[in-house]
Write an enzyme that holds these catalytic residues in place. Structure first.
Site, PDB file in Angstrom:
ATOM      1  CG  HIS A  32      -1.692  -1.132   1.547  1.00  0.00           C
ATOM      2  ND1 HIS A  32      -3.044  -1.144   1.333  1.00  0.00           N
ATOM      3  CD2 HIS A  32      -1.372  -2.352   2.052  1.00  0.00           C
ATOM      4  CE1 HIS A  32      -3.541  -2.320   1.682  1.00  0.00           C
ATOM      5  NE2 HIS A  32      -2.541  -3.088   2.122  1.00  0.00           N
ATOM      6  CD  GLU A  98      -0.946   1.631   4.439  1.00  0.00           C
ATOM      7  OE1 GLU A  98      -0.449   2.487   3.672  1.00  0.00           O
ATOM      8  OE2 GLU A  98      -2.139   1.294   4.423  1.00  0.00           O
ATOM      9  CG  HIS A 171      -5.086  -1.597  -1.392  1.00  0.00           C
ATOM     10  ND1 HIS A 171      -5.341  -0.535  -0.552  1.00  0.00           N
ATOM     11  CD2 HIS A 171      -6.144  -2.444  -1.235  1.00  0.00           C
ATOM     12  CE1 HIS A 171      -6.489  -0.737   0.084  1.00  0.00           C
ATOM     13  NE2 HIS A 171      -6.989  -1.885  -0.319  1.00  0.00           N
ATOM     14  CG  ASP A 181      -3.004   1.679  -2.139  1.00  0.00           C
ATOM     15  OD1 ASP A 181      -4.101   1.569  -2.699  1.00  0.00           O
ATOM     16  OD2 ASP A 181      -2.804   1.305  -0.962  1.00  0.00           O
TER      17      ASP A 181
END
Length: 268
Positions: A32, A98, A171, A181
């Site tokens: 992400h 992330e 993602h 993303d």
């Protein structure tokens, strides 16, 4: 760095309340971007706050700072509405990372490059690319080498500890149309090369095995044909996320280099 009791050691850890349920035998690793300039600290602080209502297992900052907020054997709330290879609810079988990155950027009327929150950014951080699920180019923040190196180290640890993971996806692969993303600036092919130890600066090349391969303006037959790559043409792969299309750069029949999308099944 290694994983002990489902946590990165040595490493920063603080549990997020936004997690739940056992994560047994994960099969996916999902990348992400944060749409943020807050750094790993700012993003991890947000994930552990009551108002977040979301989380990922790990956050990787631009400076290589790595912070974990969910143990790897617990489900994080990172995927949302998602499906992969016919199986819904990807939170149930994936680990989420992330990566601190603004994602899509904007060039304003004054010529400046700005984030989605109007922060002025260095133009050198922006690259114009077409997302594989879109038809028009946009500006995207590039991913720096320090960050990619840290991300690769974390990924190697995860894959070693959880051999049931067989794929790395974005993602935008598991939630196409809803999410963008990690975006086209994320060098998926080269990142996989980094993880596999094939060098941190070597681009990935693949060879055309069809007699003639259409070069298209986007990832689908609905996009215009820009020209043809002939059999044996060596193409640099720019984006090669799991799926039927790859973004490549190379010489067309008749000369001239182009960046285009091609059907992945005709590349060796």
């Amino acid at each position: 760095m290694q994983i002990v009791d489902h946590r990165l050691k040595p490493g920063w850890y603080r549990p997020s309340p936004h997690q739940g349920g056992a994560l047994d035998s994960p099969s996916l690793l999902v990348m992400h971007f944060t749409v943020s300039g807050a750094g790993a600290k700012g993003v991890s602080d947000y994930f552990v706050s009551p108002q977040a209502k979301a989380s990922a297992h790990v956050v990787v900052g631009r400076d290589g700072d790595v912070r974990q907020v969910v143990p790897f054997n617990v489900k994080a709330w990172h995927a949302g509405r998602s499906i992969w290879r016919g199986r819904p609810n990807c939170n149930d079988y994936s680990i989420g990372i992330e990566i601190d990155n603004w994602g899509r950027l904007i060039r304003t009327a004054d010529g400046q490059v700005r984030s989605s929150t109007s922060r002025v950014l260095d133009p050198a951080l922006a690259v114009e690319l077409t997302h594989k699920n879109e038809s028009r180019p946009s500006l995207w923040e590039v991913y720096g080498e320090t960050q990619l190196s840290a991300l690769a180290e974390v990924t190697r640890c995860i894959l070693a500890a959880y051999p049931t993971i067989t794929e790395i996806v974005g993602h935008d692969d598991i939630s196409p149309g809803r999410k963008t993303d990690p975006g086209p600036a994320f060098p998926m092919s080269r990142f996989v090369s980094l993880v596999e130890g094939r060098g941190d600066s070597q681009p990935l090349f693949r060879t055309v095995i069809a007699s003639r391969l259409n070069a298209r303006g986007g990832p689908g037959v609905q996009f215009d044909t820009l020209g043809v790559f002939l059999a044996g043409t060596r193409l640099e792969v720019l984006y090669d996320s799991p799926g039927p299309w790859a973004q490549v750069k190379g010489a067309l029949e008749g000369g001239g280099a182009v960046t285009a999308w091609v059907s992945d099944q005709y590349l060796a």
